[in-house]
Design a protein around this motif. Structure first.
Motif, short mmCIF file in Angstrom:
data_model
loop_
_atom_site.label_atom_id
_atom_site.label_comp_id
_atom_site.label_asym_id
_atom_site.label_seq_id
_atom_site.Cartn_x
_atom_site.Cartn_y
_atom_site.Cartn_z
N ARG A 13 0.85 -1.18 0.00
CA ARG A 13 0.00 0.00 0.00
C ARG A 13 0.89 1.24 0.00
O ARG A 13 2.05 1.19 0.41
N PHE A 14 0.33 2.34 -0.47
CA PHE A 14 1.10 3.59 -0.49
C PHE A 14 1.52 4.00 0.92
O PHE A 14 2.62 4.52 1.13
N ALA A 15 0.65 3.75 1.90
CA ALA A 15 0.94 4.16 3.27
C ALA A 15 2.08 3.38 3.89
O ALA A 15 2.69 3.83 4.87
N ASP A 16 2.38 2.18 3.34
CA ASP A 16 3.45 1.37 3.90
C ASP A 16 4.83 1.77 3.41
O ASP A 16 5.84 1.31 3.95
N VAL A 17 4.91 2.59 2.37
CA VAL A 17 6.20 3.01 1.81
C VAL A 17 6.80 4.07 2.72
O VAL A 17 6.17 5.09 3.00
N ALA A 18 8.03 3.84 3.15
CA ALA A 18 8.68 4.75 4.10
C ALA A 18 9.52 5.79 3.37
O ALA A 18 10.26 5.46 2.43
N THR B 257 1.11 12.57 -3.93
CA THR B 257 0.80 13.07 -5.28
C THR B 257 0.06 12.03 -6.09
O THR B 257 -0.94 12.33 -6.77
N LEU B 258 0.51 10.79 -6.05
CA LEU B 258 -0.15 9.74 -6.84
C LEU B 258 -1.55 9.45 -6.32
O LEU B 258 -2.49 9.22 -7.13
N MET B 259 -1.76 9.44 -5.01
CA MET B 259 -3.09 9.19 -4.47
C MET B 259 -4.05 10.33 -4.85
O MET B 259 -5.22 10.08 -5.18
N ASN B 260 -3.57 11.56 -4.83
CA ASN B 260 -4.42 12.69 -5.26
C ASN B 260 -4.76 12.57 -6.74
O ASN B 260 -5.90 12.87 -7.15
N ALA B 261 -3.78 12.16 -7.55
CA ALA B 261 -4.05 11.99 -8.99
C ALA B 261 -5.08 10.90 -9.23
O ALA B 261 -5.95 11.02 -10.10
N LEU B 262 -5.01 9.80 -8.47
CA LEU B 262 -6.00 8.73 -8.62
C LEU B 262 -7.39 9.20 -8.20
O LEU B 262 -8.40 8.89 -8.85
N THR B 263 -7.45 9.96 -7.12
CA THR B 263 -8.75 10.46 -6.66
C THR B 263 -9.37 11.41 -7.67
O THR B 263 -10.58 11.38 -7.92
N GLN B 264 -8.55 12.25 -8.29
CA GLN B 264 -9.05 13.23 -9.25
C GLN B 264 -9.16 12.69 -10.67
O GLN B 264 -9.64 13.40 -11.56
N GLY B 265 -8.71 11.47 -10.89
CA GLY B 265 -8.77 10.90 -12.23
C GLY B 265 -7.74 11.46 -13.18
O GLY B 265 -7.89 11.34 -14.40
N ALA C 42 -14.26 0.64 -7.08
CA ALA C 42 -14.14 2.07 -7.32
C ALA C 42 -13.74 2.79 -6.05
O ALA C 42 -14.04 2.37 -4.93
N ILE C 43 -13.05 3.92 -6.25
CA ILE C 43 -12.63 4.73 -5.11
C ILE C 43 -13.86 5.34 -4.44
O ILE C 43 -14.74 5.90 -5.10
N GLY C 44 -13.94 5.21 -3.13
CA GLY C 44 -15.09 5.70 -2.38
C GLY C 44 -16.12 4.64 -2.08
O GLY C 44 -17.10 4.92 -1.37
N SER C 45 -15.90 3.44 -2.58
CA SER C 45 -16.85 2.36 -2.30
C SER C 45 -16.56 1.76 -0.93
O SER C 45 -15.60 2.12 -0.26
N ALA C 46 -17.44 0.83 -0.53
CA ALA C 46 -17.26 0.23 0.79
C ALA C 46 -15.98 -0.59 0.87
O ALA C 46 -15.33 -0.65 1.92
N GLN C 47 -15.64 -1.25 -0.23
CA GLN C 47 -14.43 -2.06 -0.23
C GLN C 47 -13.17 -1.22 -0.41
O GLN C 47 -12.06 -1.67 -0.08
N ARG D 149 4.39 -0.97 -8.80
CA ARG D 149 3.43 -2.08 -8.68
C ARG D 149 2.19 -1.66 -7.90
O ARG D 149 1.06 -2.06 -8.25
N ILE D 150 2.38 -0.87 -6.84
CA ILE D 150 1.20 -0.41 -6.08
C ILE D 150 0.33 0.48 -6.96
O ILE D 150 -0.92 0.39 -6.92
N LEU D 151 0.96 1.34 -7.78
CA LEU D 151 0.18 2.19 -8.68
C LEU D 151 -0.56 1.35 -9.72
O LEU D 151 -1.72 1.65 -10.07
N ALA D 152 0.08 0.27 -10.20
CA ALA D 152 -0.60 -0.61 -11.14
C ALA D 152 -1.80 -1.29 -10.48
O ALA D 152 -2.89 -1.43 -11.09
N MET D 153 -1.66 -1.70 -9.22
CA MET D 153 -2.78 -2.29 -8.50
C MET D 153 -3.90 -1.26 -8.33
O MET D 153 -5.09 -1.59 -8.49
N ALA D 154 -3.54 -0.02 -8.00
CA ALA D 154 -4.56 1.01 -7.79
C ALA D 154 -5.28 1.35 -9.09
O ALA D 154 -6.49 1.64 -9.09
N LEU D 155 -4.59 1.32 -10.22
CA LEU D 155 -5.21 1.65 -11.51
C LEU D 155 -6.17 0.55 -11.97
O LEU D 155 -7.24 0.83 -12.53
#
Length: 671
Positions: free
Chosen positions: A14-19, A27-35, A67-72, A56-62
């Motif tokens: 996960r992005f949060a696990d990267v130190a 930046t990448l999480m904001n770009a994913l949220t905004q499309g 969908a972003i904002g769903s329960a899962q 690899r994490i970005l590939a998983m997120a893409l």
């Protein structure tokens, strides 16, 4: 499955696990949220800091099916439970192709990639290409990829990871979003190692974990690899591995920094024997000289930073700034603070420069041990030297026009006061003492307006109404024990019947480059000048033409100085204001090449023998506007050129046509 090394087992998912890479992950999480999904990314930075992991994490997120904002999936983080996330994490996803660009670097492989990119993904939303070590791709292959990068299909995303982004062509970089990764900070690595040790059931003290974090040198993967190796070699207690600092140092082939602290203490104490003894113990223990030099360089660098950051010997000053500059543990910060307190910033800088040069030389030297010991001894020798500014600042810079005080460097004592020397007056050791002005820190700037340089002598500018005196460099009698400082020039102001303020200025020549031994600053010894040796110079008896003839003949008699002899013969010589001014026909560029230092030495020696020792030789280059008639070159008596000059036909041609003899061929029989 088999055993997984720690670097793979605890690879972030996960992005949060990267130190240590928050500027990238946010930046990448904001770009994913905004499309705002780019079609090309470049991840560059140090090895083992998470470039391929974030790709690899970005590939998983893409390609995550939730969908972003769903329960899962409430945030832009991948859900990690859908089929796409599971397959990408396992490395067998059809639509995420990871290519090793170091082996697939040719134009043929890139052409195949470009042709395959035209087809839509088999199942997921994006077809993603991850090119690891992208800087290995050839220029021709990059050029084949340019059009695809500039106008890619909507379903294609390129991710390039590299440690050398400058090797990627600018045309490719301008078509991608470039993220520069930072080296992971020591505190971040230390926190990760502490957590992994707890999960693995490893007993490790803070010193051992700090040593592992320092060994990582900003790379999380390197730190985990060393930790994996240390766990395998660690002794067990109650079935749990135990890590300590000594075991890790032995595994890494390093020595504790207490050794280098001890060396610097011996350097501060001017104890060469202690320095060599410590070095001998380290080398006899099997340590490599190159490894010791590398570790000592790092320790000296930390000492310099500790000095700059203001860390005291008692550990004071360990604030946020020092922690940012020194990526070492708190104990090591205090240690470097104690070592830095022994020296000044300039001394530590010189120490670091010497050891860096020693480390470079060890790579191609046969006897590495000797060069390492020599580098350590140089540190002791540097400690015995003082900056030349500090020495020169002790010379007087004030005083009136009537007297200048000669003195040597060193502390002034009541029994050794400097004496004022007057021309024409008897000199004795009981001469009255003169109070000198307070020395300035930089005598060059304070003394620039009233001094000028004459060769190697420093000549005092005359006071208003006085006549400049010629230079005579023989007068000073210096005690034998004053070796580093010796008097080389004496400036004599010619006495006038009406002026009794004529004085003799003694200047000292500081030996060495940048520093003089501190032994020269021991008790000051007054200089004694014999007034009978200070004789004024009489005007030269010879004319400028005679000096020109002497210099030309001296150059002609010398080997390989024919060009200089011709230049001196063709020049115009004048005696003006205590100078022999030689107006040559050579340009500024050619003058030092023709009249080289050897020729200049010959000319000056010949002029001294001819009685021009009191005159200064000044060589002037010719000008483009010079229109004076070229002076005929003097011919050697009895030579073919002299015979030709005496021939009546030649003389008639010179008179009628203003002719000039360029070449003379001697056809006479040599017998």
């Amino acid at each position: 499955m088999g055993y997984q090394v720690l670097a793979r087992k605890y690879r972030p998912q996960r992005f949060a696990d990267v130190a240590g890479q928050d500027h990238v992950t946010v930046t990448l999480m904001n770009a994913l949220t905004q499309g705002r999904i780019a079609h090309g990314y470049i991840f560059s930075g140090h090895r083992g800091i998470g470039k391929t992991t974030i790709a690899r994490i970005l590939a998983m997120a893409l390609n995550c099916r939730n969908a972003i904002g769903s329960a899962q999936r409430a945030t832009a983080e991948p859900c990690e439970v859908c089929d796409s996330c599971v397959e990408i994490r396992a490395g067998n996803a059809v639509d995420v192709i990871e290519i090793d660009a170091a082996t697939n670097r040719g134009i043929d492989e890139i052409r195949e990639l470009r042709d395959a990119a035209r087809y839509r993904p088999a199942r997921d939303k994006y077809k993603i290409y991850i090119l690891d070590e992208a800087h290995q791709i050839t220029d021709a292959a990059f050029n084949a990829l340019l059009k695809t990068l500039e106008e890619p299909p909507d379903h294609i995303v390129f991710m390039m990871a590299t440690t050398q982004p400058e090797d990627i062509p600018q045309t490719v970089r301008s078509r991608c979003q470039h993220f520069s990764f930072h080296a992971v900070k020591l505190v971040d690595i230390l926190g990760e190692l502490r957590g992994i040790a707890e999960r693995e059931g490893v007993v490790a003290d803070e010193a051992a974990l700090a040593l592992l974090a320092e060994a990582g040198d900003g790379s999380m993967r390197d730190a985990l690899s060393i930790m994996d190796q240390a766990i395998a070699s660690a002794p067990t207690e109650d079935g749990r591995p135990r890590l300590d600092a000594s075991q890790i140092r032995e595994l890494m082939g390093t020595v504790p920094n207490t050794v280098f602290e001890k060396i610097l203490e011996a350097v501060d104490g001017n104890n060469s024997a202690e320095v060599i003894t410590v070095a001998n113990q380290l080398l006899d223990a099997g340590n490599s000289p190159a490894q010791l030099a590398r570790q000592f360089v790092r320790y000296l660098r930390n000492c310099v930073i500790a000095k700059i950051a203001g860390i005291g010997a008692d550990g004071s000053g360990l604030d946020g700034t020092a922690t940012e500059l020194l990526q070492i543990s708190a104990d090591e910060q205090r240690r470097t603070g104690r070592s830095a307190a022994l020296f000044g910033e300039e001394e530590l800088t010189r120490f670091l420069q010497v050891m860096l040069r020693t480390f470079d030389e060890l790579g191609y030297r046969q006897e590495q041990r000797f060069h390492f010991e020599l580098g350590l001894l140089k540190l002791v020798h540097l400690r015995r030297l003082l900056p030349v500014e500090e020495v020169l600042s002790q010379f007087p810079v004030g005083g009136g026009s009537g007297q200048v005080t000669p003195r040597t460097t060193g502390a002034t004592s009541a029994s050794a006061q400097p004496a004022t020397v007057r021309a024409g007056a008897p000199v004795s050791s009981s001469a009255p003492a003169v109070t000198t002005a307070k020395p300035a820190f930089s005598p060059f700037e304070a003394d620039r307006s009233r001094k000028r340089f004459e060769g190697d002598a420093i000549v005092s500018a005359p006071a208003k109404g006085e006549i400049p005196a010629p230079v005579k460099a023989e007068a000073a009698v210096v005690p034998k024990n004053v070796d580093p400082v010796r008097v080389t020039e004496a400036v004599v102001v010619e006495p006038e019947p009406v002026d009794e303020a004529s004085v003799t200025t003694i200047t000292a020549e500081i030996l060495g480059t940048g520093a003089v031994p501190a032994a020269a600053l021991e008790p000051e010894i007054p200089l004694v000048v014999e007034s009978s040796n200070l004789q004024t110079s009489s005007p030269p008896s010879a004319s400028a033409e005679e000096f020109q003839r002497v210099a030309t003949e001296a150059l002609m008699n010398a080997k390989s100085q024919g060009s200089a002899a011709d230049a001196m013969a063709d020049s115009e010589w004048k005696i003006e204001g205590g100078e022999i001014r030689v107006q040559t026909e050579l340009s500024k560029i050619m003058l030092p090449m023709v009249v080289n230092p050897e020729a200049d030495k010959i000319v000056r020696a010949a002029l001294r023998e001819a009685g021009a020792g009191a005159l200064k030789l000044v060589l002037l280059p010719g000008t483009a506007a010079a229109t004076e008639k070229k002076k005929p070159r003097a011919a050697k008596t009895g030579s073919a050129q002299a015979k030709a000059m005496e021939h009546p036909v030649v003389q008639q041609a010179q008179r009628l046509f203003n002719a000039e003899i360029r070449n003379v061929i001697d056809l006479r029989d040599n017998d």
